[in-house]
Design a protein around this motif. Structure first.
Motif, PDB file in Angstrom:
ATOM      1  N   GLN A   1      -9.082   0.013  -0.789  1.00 56.01           N
ATOM      2  CA  GLN A   1      -9.144  -1.070  -0.698  1.00 56.01           C
ATOM      3  C   GLN A   1     -10.809  -1.106  -0.393  1.00 56.01           C
ATOM      4  O   GLN A   1     -11.378  -2.477  -0.652  1.00 56.01           O
ATOM      5  CB  GLN A   1      -8.327  -1.540   0.754  1.00 56.01           C
ATOM      6  CG  GLN A   1      -8.870  -2.857   1.184  1.00 56.01           C
ATOM      7  CD  GLN A   1      -7.631  -3.304   2.432  1.00 56.01           C
ATOM      8  OE1 GLN A   1      -6.705  -2.644   2.541  1.00 56.01           O
ATOM      9  NE2 GLN A   1      -7.548  -4.565   2.613  1.00 56.01           N
TER      10      GLN A   1
ATOM     11  N   SER B   1       0.895  -1.032  -0.018  1.00 55.64           N
ATOM     12  CA  SER B   1       0.104   0.175   0.053  1.00 55.64           C
ATOM     13  C   SER B   1       0.967   1.308  -0.007  1.00 55.64           C
ATOM     14  O   SER B   1       0.640   2.164  -0.635  1.00 55.64           O
ATOM     15  CB  SER B   1      -0.888   0.093   1.301  1.00 55.64           C
ATOM     16  OG  SER B   1      -1.693  -1.049   1.309  1.00 55.64           O
TER      17      SER B   1
ATOM     18  N   ASP C   1      -5.970  -0.932  -4.753  1.00 52.22           N
ATOM     19  CA  ASP C   1      -5.260  -1.452  -3.576  1.00 52.22           C
ATOM     20  C   ASP C   1      -6.171  -2.586  -2.896  1.00 52.22           C
ATOM     21  O   ASP C   1      -7.277  -2.140  -2.313  1.00 52.22           O
ATOM     22  CB  ASP C   1      -4.936  -0.501  -2.580  1.00 52.22           C
ATOM     23  CG  ASP C   1      -3.963  -0.919  -1.229  1.00 52.22           C
ATOM     24  OD1 ASP C   1      -3.809  -2.043  -1.315  1.00 52.22           O
ATOM     25  OD2 ASP C   1      -3.671   0.101  -0.555  1.00 52.22           O
ATOM     26  N   GLU C   2      -5.981  -3.627  -3.292  1.00 53.69           N
ATOM     27  CA  GLU C   2      -6.711  -4.935  -2.831  1.00 53.69           C
ATOM     28  C   GLU C   2      -8.228  -4.557  -2.907  1.00 53.69           C
ATOM     29  O   GLU C   2      -9.104  -4.634  -2.129  1.00 53.69           O
ATOM     30  CB  GLU C   2      -6.491  -5.113  -1.382  1.00 53.69           C
ATOM     31  CG  GLU C   2      -5.156  -5.388  -1.085  1.00 53.69           C
ATOM     32  CD  GLU C   2      -4.750  -6.236   0.109  1.00 53.69           C
ATOM     33  OE1 GLU C   2      -5.784  -6.749   0.728  1.00 53.69           O
ATOM     34  OE2 GLU C   2      -3.711  -5.959   0.451  1.00 53.69           O
TER      35      GLU C   2
HETATM   36 MG   LIG Z   1      -2.107  -2.717   2.423  1.00 54.30          MG
END
Ligand SMILES: [Mg+2]
Ligand SMILES: Nc1ncnc2c1ncn2[C@@H]1O[C@H](COP(=O)(O)OP(=O)(O)O)[C@@H](O)[C@H]1O
Lengths: 279, 298, 280
Positions: free
Chosen positions: C121, C73, C201-202
């Motif tokens: 995320q 991240s 990010d994810e």
């Molecule tokens: Mg992360």
């Protein structure tokens, strides 16, 4: 374009913050500037002498001691009530119980009730009980005022405590009461912060003691004698047409301000041990 | 031994429960006793007349509270009008722009402002604000003013409620999840755009709640306002008129002349009025603020 | 499922002719790519990213994998300068985007962020309506005309396949959408500022399998026009959609390469261990 707007507003915001800071400095400076010339050692070591209110010699020891007595008495009462209550909502009641929310909500509201209303209620209560305006009356009324302050700030700090220690103690077979006794040691700085905040509020408030504590030039010798207080002493001296007396009101205001400054900074010192910053 | 321990635990629990119930009942007790003390005058006069009549002659048994109610309202309104922009701007600054050291500087500033006793604010007000209004400001608008005015009360009160407003608003702004402001920033919004379009938008209810709370604080503030607002029973027609708010009425008269018929009851009526308004306002805003706090506790 | 997808693609190809042209034009002018030289990141005196040197190929999906806490991240945030918001983060090194060092002295942070669309995320709708969420980007970047804004919003909602699901309630609060819908909304919102890169990010970790599949298909479609960098929490996802893999461990890049080669023939022992699941 959009950066211009941002810059302008940033300047305005900084100005607003600076003005607020400036006003604080201005208040303290005004009090010191006007009061310092009349601030003598006599002010804090002597009782009002004969003709004090005409500008003759004496000090406000009566008010300092009176305020001290009242705050000590009301603190004792409110600590006795606050500590068990905060322990109860935090460790006895379930984490999300309706009862604890109800108590906290009542505390929030009690906290918001103006001191003049406490004063009026306290006086009515005293008439009902047949108590004259006295040290006792002042203590009871100020206790009403500072109790919610103490409970709320102590509760706030207690809520931050992790649940590891309580759980560990319980799993060792301690009763809740024994657990609370251990935890109280950990919470000591928090309680001190709460107490300091409460003192600050209680010692400076005039409206609660206006009807309930009375006023006297002497140091009260028992609970049913009237007691002078610092804020009222400032208020009454200010009302005098004699300039020396007015100046001494400003000097008394310095005494009160210094007390508040000390209390506020020590409260900050103790609360900084709990890493919750207020802003 | 074990039984003793259990007994101690149980006793402690009951005492605590007792205190808890007492705390809740205490609130009720204040309200009820003020109400019953006010009851004689409510019975004798019409409630509507009490609230809307401007005729205040206690000696003749005339109790019109309108001047006091309006005074309280005007002074508080001016205080909010002055305090709100300062508080919002400063809170935004502290939340979104200020460096750590500025934030650290402002914590004690806010602490001290809220810790200074009303009487000191009153002293400051009489020494600085009152003469300023009498000599500089009022002269531009009206022929003569003593300086002891609605405006003076409003200004002093504004300074007193600013710390309350700032500390609640900073709390409200901080309850906005960082992901949300990050989302805005990572789309290329400037800080100010994020403040305007995300932070303020998300905080509307919190800002309103803070305002209501500050307003209720202003309604009840006694000594400081009493010292600068003139205490003349009249309906103020401009901000340069003297006024006489409810708390000042109680403070100046309670405890004296209580032998006059209905006078005590009248003063208790004003205390009851204050109580009801403050409890209502406080209840509403605290409820809203608690909701906001809860919403962001993950 | 398949039929909705066909519908999705057919409806979008029509409405995206204009945008396609704009993007091809951009492609002719610039040679999109990211090149990173000697990048080090410190957070509160901790060395989080250590001497990263890397080139990320254009118009493809690059997946970053690695155990939690290895700095994925943090790395992604260095690419759109989000660390500027955290004073405790210190960055040294160079990140070239389209041959310009985004940490150079005269770079406009706002433009950099506009160029590098970051998808978080957890989907995080802004406190406004669905419509306003997508319109947010175009508006802050100065598009005022209502017609243009309307059109953009509809286009991108269609593009992420959300339009048909929400067309009756675009004016209602975005927080009432399901989490999968929220993530697609955030993607639409990110695309509406017309970035050239997409950083995820994810982005599917909070989603159910069906929504995950939708988003993955979107990414595959998007790589025609965008350079995409995704942090992913599952190796399977990387296998499914990545063209290139970067494997990070404790702030360092251990191995990077084309997906096939990376999975079938890893060179480093650490990579082999990670792929075999001996740590994660
Ligand atoms: Mg992360
Ligand atoms: N704001 C921060 N303050 C302190 N440490 C941080 C911060 N952000 C990230 N870190 C540290 O940097 C390392 C990498 O974090 P991150 O990039 O989030 O990892 P990943 O996304 O790979 O799970 C972690 O050890 C984390 O503790």
């Amino acid at each position: 374009m959009k950066h211009l707007e941002e810059k302008i507003f940033k300047v305005i915001m900084i100005c607003a913050a600076m003005i607020i800071l400036g006003v604080l400095v201005y208040i303290i400076a005004t009090v010191f500037y006007r009061g310092l010339p009349s601030l003598t050692l006599d002010m804090i070591t002597k009782l009002p002498g004969g003709g004090f209110y005409l500008g003759k010699e004496g000090g406000v020891l009566n008010a300092i001691v009176g305020s001290l007595y009242i705050i000590i008495g009301s603190l004792a009462i409110s600590i006795l009530i606050s500590v068990p209550l905060v322990m109860y909502i935090n460790f006895y009641l379930p984490a999300k119980s309706i009862f604890s929310s109800l108590i906290r909500f009542s505390l929030d509201i009690l906290f918001g009730i103006p001191s003049i209303v406490y004063g009026a209620f306290g006086f009515a209560l005293m008439i009902f009980l047949g108590v004259r305006a006295s040290l006792l009356g002042g203590i009871l009324t100020v206790a009403m005022l500072i109790m919610p302050i103490m409970m709320r700030s102590f509760d706030e700090i207690t809520r931050l405590l992790s649940h590891e220690l309580p759980d560990a103690l319980l799993s060792l077979g301690a009763t809740k009461y024994e657990m609370v006794k251990v935890i109280m040691k950990q919470l000591m700085p928090g309680l001190v912060t709460a107490i300091l905040l409460a003192i600050g509020r209680g010692i400076g408030d005039a409206a609660t003691v206006l009807f309930t504590a009375g006023y006297t030039d002497n140091i009260p010798a028992s609970l049913n004698q009237p007691a002078a207080t610092l804020p009222l002493s400032i208020f009454f001296q200010l009302g005098s047409p004699v300039e020396e007396v007015q100046n001494r009101a400003y000097a008394s205001a310095i005494i009160l301000t210094v007390i508040i400054l000390i209390l506020s900074f020590s409260a900050r010192y103790f609360s900084s041990r709990f890493s919750k910053n207020k802003i | 031994m074990r039984r003793l321990r259990a007994a101690k635990d149980k006793t402690a629990r009951y005492i605590m429960l007792g205190i808890a119930i007492f705390t809740i009942l205490f609130l009720l007790a204040i309200g009820l006793s003020l109400f019953f003390k006010a009851l004689p005058i409510i019975r004798e006069k019409n409630l509507w007349v009490l609230l809307t009549s401007a005729d205040w002659k206690p000696f003749k048994g005339k109790f019109g509270f309108l001047p006091f109610i309006l005074s309280t309202f005007y002074v508080s309104l001016i205080a909010i009008i002055i305090a709100l922009p300062f508080s919002i701007l400063t809170s935004i600054y502290l939340n979104s722009y200020a460096s750590k050291s500025v934030k650290r500087l402002f914590e004690p500033v806010v602490d001290l402002l809220s810790g200074i006793p009303p009487i000191i604010y009153g002293v400051w007000g009489t020494l600085t604000i009152v003469p300023l209004i009498a000599n500089k400001i009022a002269t531009k608008f009206v022929e003569y003013s003593t300086g002891y005015t609605v405006l003076a009360g409003g200004v002093v009160l504004a300074v007193m409620i600013i710390p309350l407003l700032i500390s609640i608003m900073v709390e409200v702004f901080r309850s906005i999840p960082k992901e949300m402001t990050d989302a805005s920033l990572s789309m290329g919004a400037t800080k100010w755009q994020t403040v305007k379009r995300v932070i303020l938008r998300k905080s509307v209810s919190g800002i309103i709640a803070a305002t209501v709370l500050a307003l209720s604080r202003a309604f009840g503030e006694t000594m400081a306002v009493l010292m600068v607002c003139g205490n003349i029973t009249q309906i103020p027609h401009s901000i340069f008129d003297a006024c006489y708010p409810l708390p000042a009425l109680i403070a100046n008269n309670y405890g004296e002349m209580l032998s006059m018929p209905n006078y005590e009851s009248a003063l208790m009526f004003s205390a009851f009025l204050l109580f009801i308004i403050v409890v209502l306002f406080n209840g509403l805003s605290r409820f809203t603020l608690n909701q906001i706090e809860r919403r962001y506790q993950f | 499922m398949i039929s909705t997808n066909q519908h999705l693609t057919s409806s979008t190809t029509n409405s995206f002719i204009g945008m396609n042209e704009a993007i091809t034009l951009k492609k002719l002018i610039t040679n999109q790519s990211i090149k990173i030289e000697n990048l080090d990141v410190y957070i509160e005196d901790q060395h989080i990213l250590k001497d990263i040197n890397l080139t990320i190929p254009e118009k493809s999906i690059t997946c970053i994998i690695g155990p939690s806490g290895c700095g994925k991240s943090t790395f992604l945030k260095t690419l759109n300068r989000m660390h500027d918001e955290s004073p405790e983060v210190k960055i040294s090194g160079k990140v070239f985007v389209d041959d310009e060092n985004i940490y150079g002295p005269h770079v406009n942070v706002i433009d950099t962020r506009k160029k590098m669309g970051l998808l978080a995320q957890r989907p995080c709708p802004l406190p406004m309506s669905i419509f306003e969420n997508v319109a947010y980007g175009p508006r802050i970047h100065g598009i005022k005309r209502r017609k243009a804004v309307n059109q953009t919003v509809i286009q991108y909602l269609q593009y992420v396949g959300l339009w048909d699901e929400v067309r009756d309630r675009v004016r209602t609060s975005a927080t009432r959408l399901s989490i999968g819908q929220q993530q697609r909304l955030c993607l639409a919102r990110g695309l509406a500022i017309e970035p050239e890169y997409i950083l995820g990010d994810e982005a599917t970790s909070a989603l159910d399998p069906l929504s995950t599949k939708k988003i993955e298909e979107l990414f595959v479609k998007l790589k025609e026009k965008y350079t995409i960098i995704l942090v992913t929490h599952t190796l399977r996802q990387a296998k499914r959609i990545a063209d290139h893999i970067i494997f990070m461990y404790m702030g360092k890049i251990i191995e990077a390469g084309p997906t096939e080669e990376f999975f079938n023939n890893p060179k480093k022992q650490l990579t082999k261990d990670y792929l075999s699941g001996s740590f994660s």
